[in-house]
Motif scaffolding. Sequence first.
Motif, PDB file in Angstrom:
ATOM      1  N   SER A  39       0.832  -1.206   0.000  1.00 23.34           N
ATOM      2  CA  SER A  39       0.000   0.000   0.000  1.00 23.34           C
ATOM      3  C   SER A  39       0.867   1.257   0.000  1.00 23.34           C
ATOM      4  O   SER A  39       0.563   2.243  -0.694  1.00 23.34           O
ATOM      5  CB  SER A  39      -0.913  -0.024   1.228  1.00 23.34           C
ATOM      6  OG  SER A  39      -1.585   1.194   1.373  1.00 23.34           O
ATOM      7  N   SER A  61      -3.448   6.737  -4.520  1.00 22.56           N
ATOM      8  CA  SER A  61      -4.072   6.521  -3.217  1.00 22.56           C
ATOM      9  C   SER A  61      -5.276   5.605  -3.318  1.00 22.56           C
ATOM     10  O   SER A  61      -5.588   4.857  -2.372  1.00 22.56           O
ATOM     11  CB  SER A  61      -4.497   7.860  -2.613  1.00 22.56           C
ATOM     12  OG  SER A  61      -3.378   8.691  -2.414  1.00 22.56           O
ATOM     13  N   ARG A  77      -5.764   2.323  -1.121  1.00 17.74           N
ATOM     14  CA  ARG A  77      -6.947   2.099  -0.303  1.00 17.74           C
ATOM     15  C   ARG A  77      -7.587   0.750  -0.627  1.00 17.74           C
ATOM     16  O   ARG A  77      -8.035   0.021   0.272  1.00 17.74           O
ATOM     17  CB  ARG A  77      -7.930   3.243  -0.544  1.00 17.74           C
ATOM     18  CG  ARG A  77      -9.054   3.307   0.458  1.00 17.74           C
ATOM     19  CD  ARG A  77      -9.969   4.484   0.152  1.00 17.74           C
ATOM     20  NE  ARG A  77      -9.326   5.766   0.395  1.00 17.74           N
ATOM     21  CZ  ARG A  77      -9.020   6.647  -0.551  1.00 17.74           C
ATOM     22  NH1 ARG A  77      -9.288   6.377  -1.823  1.00 17.74           N
ATOM     23  NH2 ARG A  77      -8.443   7.789  -0.254  1.00 17.74           N
ATOM     24  N   GLU A 137      -8.139  -2.471   1.845  1.00 19.87           N
ATOM     25  CA  GLU A 137      -9.472  -3.055   2.011  1.00 19.87           C
ATOM     26  C   GLU A 137      -9.418  -4.571   1.820  1.00 19.87           C
ATOM     27  O   GLU A 137     -10.023  -5.340   2.583  1.00 19.87           O
ATOM     28  CB  GLU A 137     -10.426  -2.415   0.992  1.00 19.87           C
ATOM     29  CG  GLU A 137     -11.874  -2.802   1.184  1.00 19.87           C
ATOM     30  CD  GLU A 137     -12.503  -2.110   2.371  1.00 19.87           C
ATOM     31  OE1 GLU A 137     -13.467  -2.662   2.931  1.00 19.87           O
ATOM     32  OE2 GLU A 137     -12.027  -1.028   2.753  1.00 19.87           O
ATOM     33  N   SER A 179      -4.858   2.162   7.236  1.00 21.20           N
ATOM     34  CA  SER A 179      -5.981   2.704   6.462  1.00 21.20           C
ATOM     35  C   SER A 179      -6.335   4.103   6.933  1.00 21.20           C
ATOM     36  O   SER A 179      -6.599   5.006   6.119  1.00 21.20           O
ATOM     37  CB  SER A 179      -7.196   1.778   6.595  1.00 21.20           C
ATOM     38  OG  SER A 179      -6.903   0.483   6.119  1.00 21.20           O
ATOM     39  N   GLU A 215      -6.075   7.727   4.724  1.00 22.93           N
ATOM     40  CA  GLU A 215      -7.140   8.743   4.594  1.00 22.93           C
ATOM     41  C   GLU A 215      -6.656  10.113   5.080  1.00 22.93           C
ATOM     42  O   GLU A 215      -6.982  11.143   4.475  1.00 22.93           O
ATOM     43  CB  GLU A 215      -8.364   8.304   5.403  1.00 22.93           C
ATOM     44  CG  GLU A 215      -8.979   6.991   4.946  1.00 22.93           C
ATOM     45  CD  GLU A 215      -9.528   7.070   3.527  1.00 22.93           C
ATOM     46  OE1 GLU A 215      -9.751   8.188   3.035  1.00 22.93           O
ATOM     47  OE2 GLU A 215      -9.716   6.010   2.907  1.00 22.93           O
TER      48      GLU A 215
END
Length: 914
Positions: A726, A735, A739, A743, A759, A763
């Motif tokens: 990630s 991004s 994300r 997930e 996570s 954000e």
Amino acid sequence: MASGKSNKLAFLSMPAPASYVAGLGRGASGFTTRSDIGPAREGPSAEVVAEAQAKRGEEQEVDPDQFQDPDNEYGLFAGTTYEADDEEADKIYDKVDQAMDSRRKARREAQEQEEMAKVRAERPKIQQQFADLKRGLSAVTDTEWESIPEVGNLTRKKRRREERTYVVPDSVLVGDRSKNEYENSLDTREQNGGFGTSTDSGSLTNFVEIGQARDKILSLKLDQTSAGIASSGTSTSVDPKGYLTSLDSVIIKSDAEIGDIKRARLLFDSLIKSNPKHAPGWIAAACLEEHAGKMVAARKLIKQGCENCPKNEDVWLEAARLHNNDDAKVVLANAVQHVGQSVKVWLAAADLESDVKAKKPLENIPNSVRLWKETVNLESSAVDARILLARAVEVIPLSVELWLALARLETPDNARAVLNKARKSVPTSHEIWIAAGRLLEQQANSKPADQREKELEKVDKTIEAAVHDLRRHQVLLTRDQWLKEAEKCEEEGSVRTCEAIIKATVAMEIEEEDRYDTWLGDAENADARGKVGSARAILAYALKVFPDRKNLWRRAAELEKVHGTRDSLDAILSRAVVHCPQAEVLWLMAAKEKWLAGDVPAAREVLERAFIANPESEQIWLAAVKLEAENGEFAVARELLIRARTVADTERIWMKSAVFERQQGQLDAALQTLEQAIKKFPKFAKLYMIQGQIHQDQHRILAARASFAAGLKSCAKEPTLWTLASGLEEADGKSIKARALLEKARLVNPANELLWAESVGVEERSGGAVQAKAMLSRALQECPASGVLWSLALWAEPRASRKTKSVDALRKTKDHPLVVCTVARVLWADRAIERARDWFGRATATDPDLGDIWAWWLKFEKQHGTEEHREAVRIKCVAADPHHSPLWQSIAKDVKNTRKTVREILELVVDQLK
């Protein structure tokens, strides 16, 4: 209207229907009142009520109790009898029900407790919510309590009406105007040289005569007091000028105190009259009068007590206390005539004497140990004291204290003779044997080094003989008592005597299978109490019995590392690797201590011996590589890694080989090593991580993405691999893909706090504060006890509500170190400096392996502390040697910081904190 009334009266006189029951519709079946007693009629019978209910169409209620009686049963089992076999069958069914219930009891109770814990976690009691605030009340000072304002009525409810006022008539004001007035004008008439004022009765008040009378009365009282004191035989006299000044020191008692004194006086008066031979009653009555300030009454009472209880020493001592020095001598002289053998009386009399010769009452009570000790203490020279003690042990040969005191004053040779005599006089005293052992140790320490060990062996033999001799005389000291005596010897500096006692007694009263655990527990308890010599002696004895237990050797090495010298630690580890050659940890400790001492060749020698004993040990190979790499022998380290991959072909050795090549800047060799390692160990996630990071450092995004993808395919349960993948996408500006990866990672690894925290970070970094807060709420729902997530949530709260949120965070995470650190930061932001420092200390004490907490603490001290505070944090961090926390690991594992120390990495982490 008249006809209507007559119809109504006619209806009332009509007879009731046959099925009518008064009040039946309301559930009544006939009743009688108190006024009906006498000729009152009975209510309707049960048959009449049943008939009426049948006519109304109501069903008759069945009595449930009739099924409990076998005689009233009807239906299938009607008319049967309840016999013994029926009762036995019921008991069997009851037992079956109880057995089934007991089988489910544990599961049911566990489920109930789990549900209760869940309810308490979601809806805690108010008492738990305010527990931290209640604890904080303990720091509130008295001044702060007193400065708390009174609570007023701010709700505007039930406010008292203002009192109404009325105008007072003028007649009342005029009548009361002169009521409280004073006459402020002097009469012109003068009588007896003074001014007089007229009173209502016509008499005159002469203020001059009143003043003269007052002075006469005061001088009379002073003269009487002086005469009374002179007649009582005391040498002091009252100074009339200072009498009024002395009145200031008089304590004025309140009415309640005076009442208590009166009641106590009545009680004690009744006590001494009913039982005049009870000495404590006389003493208490005298003390009461003393407390009331009536010394004459107190002395009179205690005198009566001495007359009634002449054989009680406490009464005489109290009488001496209540009198002055000269009178007390007279009192004690009378006391000696009645209780001449009382040691307390003689000691009190000696305290009143000023002449040293008069302070020695031994000729009266020659068998009192206490009097001998007091007399010896009065001697100024050691020679006179020795002579007195020699006489004392002749008079009182059973006093161990006197024998030991005499031995301490003698020369070593004479002391040995004294202790031998003492042992023969008191064969049941273990103190004399221990004193003999300490004397031998003292003499041995004064000998040359080559003779010292031989002399010290006599201490062991003496203590062994003591245990056997005391057992022969039926003196059975417990094992705990012997260990306490050993600790006492250690406190007084006799370490060898302490070790001898432990050698002779530590194996007493223990089963053979419990020896290992008991001795290990004894050593840990002794170390916790600060008795290092005792702990060392216990471990030494245990190692003689269990020389092949590596945990014992490791515990002994840790004890020497903290409390011993480098030579003692080296000696312990040298013996440990001989007795436990397969214990890798002992070899590594020995090599590390040699390396820290600066003796690199000795460390290499230790590792070579370790190779011979453990040729396939992964840890020893890696330790050898680290030793060579840290000392700049990179070629030797590379050769060792090549040999290690052949001899000990493990995934960790291959990983360390790749890391070594990466640190040396040989990225192509590192990638080649990783490719071979991945073929051998495709399920080892760290290989994919290092490969992807190398590609990312070379800005080869596609290759790095392929490495991470291959790793995720083989090791989907590794959260760190998902976060690295990630991070790669986020660094590449994607991004949305980062994300999506997280997930998917949360689906594969449910309830993982690291993935949720990453996570939330994605954000936040993408600028979506609202989305980050929503993500954090979802994370806390799935991981309600996560310290990492609660730390983020706590810091994300508004400043005003952080303290309230801290209580929930600490309770739900059970004082997680990250949450404790965040609370310290909250206090830091609120300028509570001392409290923040305490909370940082708590956080590092809970888990010293988290490097980020140490960095936050040092950053705090750099802003608010002194250089001493900062240096203390650095020293503690170096001693803890942390290895974890996200920021700490990212900096410590950076290739640029390969050979940096813990102190240097700490400073780098502090600079990176935000």
